[in-house]
Design an enzyme around this catalytic site. Structure first.
Site, PDB file in Angstrom:
ATOM      1  CD  GLU A 129      -5.431  -2.624 -11.310  1.00  0.00           C
ATOM      2  OE1 GLU A 129      -5.978  -1.559 -11.599  1.00  0.00           O
ATOM      3  OE2 GLU A 129      -5.192  -3.525 -12.149  1.00  0.00           O
TER       4      GLU A 129
ATOM      5  CB  SER B 181      -0.908  -0.001   1.233  1.00  0.00           C
ATOM      6  OG  SER B 181      -1.897  -0.989   1.091  1.00  0.00           O
TER       7      SER B 181
ATOM      8  NE  ARG C 281      -6.447   2.481  -7.237  1.00  0.00           N
ATOM      9  CZ  ARG C 281      -5.619   3.265  -6.592  1.00  0.00           C
ATOM     10  NH1 ARG C 281      -5.863   4.567  -6.483  1.00  0.00           N
ATOM     11  NH2 ARG C 281      -4.530   2.769  -6.025  1.00  0.00           N
TER      12      ARG C 281
HETATM   13  N1  COS Z   1      -2.198  11.119 -10.112  1.00  0.00           N
HETATM   14  C1  COS Z   1      -1.099  11.881 -10.340  1.00  0.00           C
HETATM   15  N2  COS Z   1      -0.210  12.191  -9.366  1.00  0.00           N
HETATM   16  C2  COS Z   1      -0.452  11.720  -8.132  1.00  0.00           C
HETATM   17  C3  COS Z   1      -1.575  10.927  -7.834  1.00  0.00           C
HETATM   18  C4  COS Z   1      -2.476  10.640  -8.888  1.00  0.00           C
HETATM   19  N3  COS Z   1      -3.571   9.898  -8.686  1.00  0.00           N
HETATM   20  N4  COS Z   1      -1.557  10.605  -6.526  1.00  0.00           N
HETATM   21  C5  COS Z   1      -0.455  11.177  -6.007  1.00  0.00           C
HETATM   22  N5  COS Z   1       0.208  11.855  -6.981  1.00  0.00           N
HETATM   23  C6  COS Z   1       1.427  12.654  -6.838  1.00  0.00           C
HETATM   24  C7  COS Z   1       1.203  13.715  -5.774  1.00  0.00           C
HETATM   25  O1  COS Z   1       0.643  14.876  -6.332  1.00  0.00           O
HETATM   26  C8  COS Z   1       2.606  13.937  -5.270  1.00  0.00           C
HETATM   27  O2  COS Z   1       3.280  14.792  -6.171  1.00  0.00           O
HETATM   28  P1  COS Z   1       4.176  16.061  -5.642  1.00  0.00           P
HETATM   29  O3  COS Z   1       5.235  15.437  -4.817  1.00  0.00           O
HETATM   30  O4  COS Z   1       4.666  16.681  -6.902  1.00  0.00           O
HETATM   31  O5  COS Z   1       3.229  16.899  -4.862  1.00  0.00           O
HETATM   32  C9  COS Z   1       3.252  12.567  -5.370  1.00  0.00           C
HETATM   33  O6  COS Z   1       2.481  11.847  -6.336  1.00  0.00           O
HETATM   34  C10 COS Z   1       3.227  11.821  -4.048  1.00  0.00           C
HETATM   35  O7  COS Z   1       1.884  11.726  -3.639  1.00  0.00           O
HETATM   36  P2  COS Z   1       1.447  11.418  -2.134  1.00  0.00           P
HETATM   37  O8  COS Z   1       2.259  12.299  -1.208  1.00  0.00           O
HETATM   38  O9  COS Z   1      -0.029  11.482  -2.057  1.00  0.00           O
HETATM   39  O10 COS Z   1       1.984   9.916  -1.939  1.00  0.00           O
HETATM   40  P3  COS Z   1       1.845   8.921  -0.720  1.00  0.00           P
HETATM   41  O11 COS Z   1       3.145   8.289  -0.500  1.00  0.00           O
HETATM   42  O12 COS Z   1       1.206   9.614   0.438  1.00  0.00           O
HETATM   43  O13 COS Z   1       0.892   7.752  -1.297  1.00  0.00           O
HETATM   44  C11 COS Z   1      -1.123   6.571  -1.817  1.00  0.00           C
HETATM   45  C12 COS Z   1      -0.351   7.921  -1.742  1.00  0.00           C
HETATM   46  C13 COS Z   1      -1.273   5.910  -0.468  1.00  0.00           C
HETATM   47  C14 COS Z   1      -2.485   6.960  -2.342  1.00  0.00           C
HETATM   48  C15 COS Z   1      -0.397   5.638  -2.818  1.00  0.00           C
HETATM   49  O14 COS Z   1       0.796   5.141  -2.255  1.00  0.00           O
HETATM   50  C16 COS Z   1      -1.242   4.456  -3.266  1.00  0.00           C
HETATM   51  O15 COS Z   1      -2.132   4.591  -4.127  1.00  0.00           O
HETATM   52  N6  COS Z   1      -0.967   3.260  -2.730  1.00  0.00           N
HETATM   53  C17 COS Z   1      -1.607   2.039  -3.177  1.00  0.00           C
HETATM   54  C18 COS Z   1      -0.768   1.416  -4.236  1.00  0.00           C
HETATM   55  C19 COS Z   1      -1.538   0.329  -4.922  1.00  0.00           C
HETATM   56  O16 COS Z   1      -2.645   0.514  -5.423  1.00  0.00           O
HETATM   57  N7  COS Z   1      -0.924  -0.833  -4.981  1.00  0.00           N
HETATM   58  C20 COS Z   1      -1.553  -1.947  -5.620  1.00  0.00           C
HETATM   59  C21 COS Z   1      -0.535  -2.766  -6.293  1.00  0.00           C
HETATM   60  S1  COS Z   1      -0.255  -2.316  -7.904  1.00  0.00           S
HETATM   61  S2  COS Z   1      -1.421  -3.605  -8.853  1.00  0.00           S
END
Ligand code: COS
Length: 386
Positions: free
Chosen positions: A364, A131, A244
């Site tokens: 995902e 995650s 998603r």
């Molecule tokens: N689209 C574009 N950019 C995005 C984004 C999106 N949907 N979500 C985040 N970003 C960007 C942010 O804007 C940020 O950019 P800046 O540093 O330039 O501001 C950067 O990415 C980091 O974002 P954030 O700080 O929100 O990252 P986190 O580490 O807090 O993580 C979550 C966010 C938890 C939402 C993310 O790690 C996630 O989706 N985890 C699940 C992963 C997953 O689905 N795994 C499944 C296996 S793959 S099949």
């Protein structure tokens, strides 16, 4: 819309017939043997299913999101492993290239992904990074003109037959967060790549998930998607936002199939001298399942339309995935309940689907990650409006 309505209707009918006449009769065999017959992949390729989401100029069907969810729904009516066969090429295994790839990368990979000649696979998850996707440890060290990759990727769908991996690796060791990650396109035949034994899973037999190990794998500099370091995490997030929505549509199709299984069973089986379907407590379960499936369908259609209109759909895609995957879990649970003892027996489709759908709430992005994405977007919008 990429297709006119009549063409889309014809294609939808073709997929529906294929699911009903070819795939559903194979479900039990595939579950037992944990293998999809080779011809199925060929047939799906001939129907263009590997290239649903790939633009026409690169050999795909170039469906809009609104169209893709219609087809996702149809494919959802059978065991999810069949959808997974084409799933990585349609979603996480191709979309990083479609969204952020250079023209050369698009020309090089997309036509082969669209035809199914090449299988694409997405390497984000690691033993210590699930995650928390930004904590990727796989390293990509600069080496002359290229990079050397080291690390292990975990639970990678279709990795055992992949021809190309989209690999998230850390190019900046000093940046431990999202900004230090880059996305690479790596030929699966590169020396130093090995895949583990497929995991034995709770459900979705026929889909294979294994670890991918990178040991001193050399890749050229132009393997970075878009040619820019540090963009890999954002690319991955955009790919997942889109994925998603697709998965939500598969959940809706599966819910519809489960409801149909229940209608079939409840209108045949008698207890206390009457059909199960005559009992109001059974009717209540059917009605709850239908209501929730309809709500999910409306959400997915709306979110897909927003995607096609170019809106930021990170939040609504998370809403759709969260609701649709939880919904199909409840529908599957009721389906087992309506089937009674038979629902617990492997010969009945609902027993298999009960196990299969459990994954929708996990991959995902887990339901908890969707909640986080939804809430963060709400709070950000609120802060911006003040
Ligand atoms: N689209 C574009 N950019 C995005 C984004 C999106 N949907 N979500 C985040 N970003 C960007 C942010 O804007 C940020 O950019 P800046 O540093 O330039 O501001 C950067 O990415 C980091 O974002 P954030 O700080 O929100 O990252 P986190 O580490 O807090 O993580 C979550 C966010 C938890 C939402 C993310 O790690 C996630 O989706 N985890 C699940 C992963 C997953 O689905 N795994 C499944 C296996 S793959 S099949």
């Amino acid at each position: 819309m990429a297709l006119d309505q009549e063409t889309l209707n014809q294609f939808t009918d073709t997929v529906r017939r294929y699911v009903t006449e070819r795939l559903i009769p194979l479900e039990e065999q595939v579950s037992r043997e944990d293998a999809i017959p080779e011809e199925v992949s060929q047939e799906m390729a001939e129907m263009g299913l590997y290239g649903l989401s790939i633009p026409e100029e690169y050999g795909g069907l170039g469906l809009s999101m609104s169209e893709e969810v219609v087809i996702g729904n149809e494919l959802g009516h059978t065991a999810p492993c069949f959808r997974s066969l084409i799933g990585t090429n349609v979603g996480i295994g191709s979309q990083a290239i479609v969204m952020d790839g250079t023209e050369d990368q698009k020309r090089d990979y997309l036509p082969r992904l669209a035809s199914g000649e090449l299988v694409g696979s997405f390497c984000l998850t690691e033993p210590d990074s699930g995650s928390d996707a930004a904590s990727v440890r796989t390293s990509a060290k600069k080496d002359g003109n290229g990079y050397v990759l080291n690390g292990t990727k975990r639970f990678i769908t279709n990795s055992t037959k992949a021809g190309v991996f989209t690999v998230m690796a850390r190019t900046d060791p000093d940046n431990k967060g999202a900004g230090g990650i880059s996305a690479f396109l790596v030929d699966a035949r590169s020396p130093g790549i090995s895949t583990g034994k497929p995991y034995k899973k709770m459900g979705q037999q026929g889909t294979h998930v294994a670890d991918v190990i990178f040991e001193d794998v050399k890749v050229p500099a132009d393997a970075i998607i878009g040619g820019v370091e540090g963009q890999g995490f954002k690319t991955a997030m955009k790919v997942l936002d889109r994925g998603r929505l697709h998965l939500s549509s598969v959940c809706i199709g599966m819910a519809d199939r489960l409801i149909n299984e229940c209608l079939g069973y409840a209108t045949e089986r008698k207890q206390f001298g009457q059909l199960l379907s005559d009992f109001q407590l059974i009717q209540a379960m059917l009605a709850d399942s239908k209501t929730e499936a309809y709500a999910a369908e409306a959400m997915v259609k709306d979110a897909a339309a927003k995607f096609d209109a170019g809106e930021n759909t990170a939040m609504v895609a998370a809403c759709a995935k969260y609701y649709a995957s939880e919904m199909v879990g409840r529908v599957a649970d009721r389906a087992v309940q309506i089937h009674g003892g038979a629902g617990y027996i492997n010969e009945y489709a609902v027993e298999r689907f009960y196990r299969d759908v459990r994954l929708f709430r996990i991959y995902e992005g887990t339901s908890q990650i969707q909640q986080i994405v939804i809430a963060r977007n709400m709070l950000r919008a609120h802060a911006a409006s003040r």
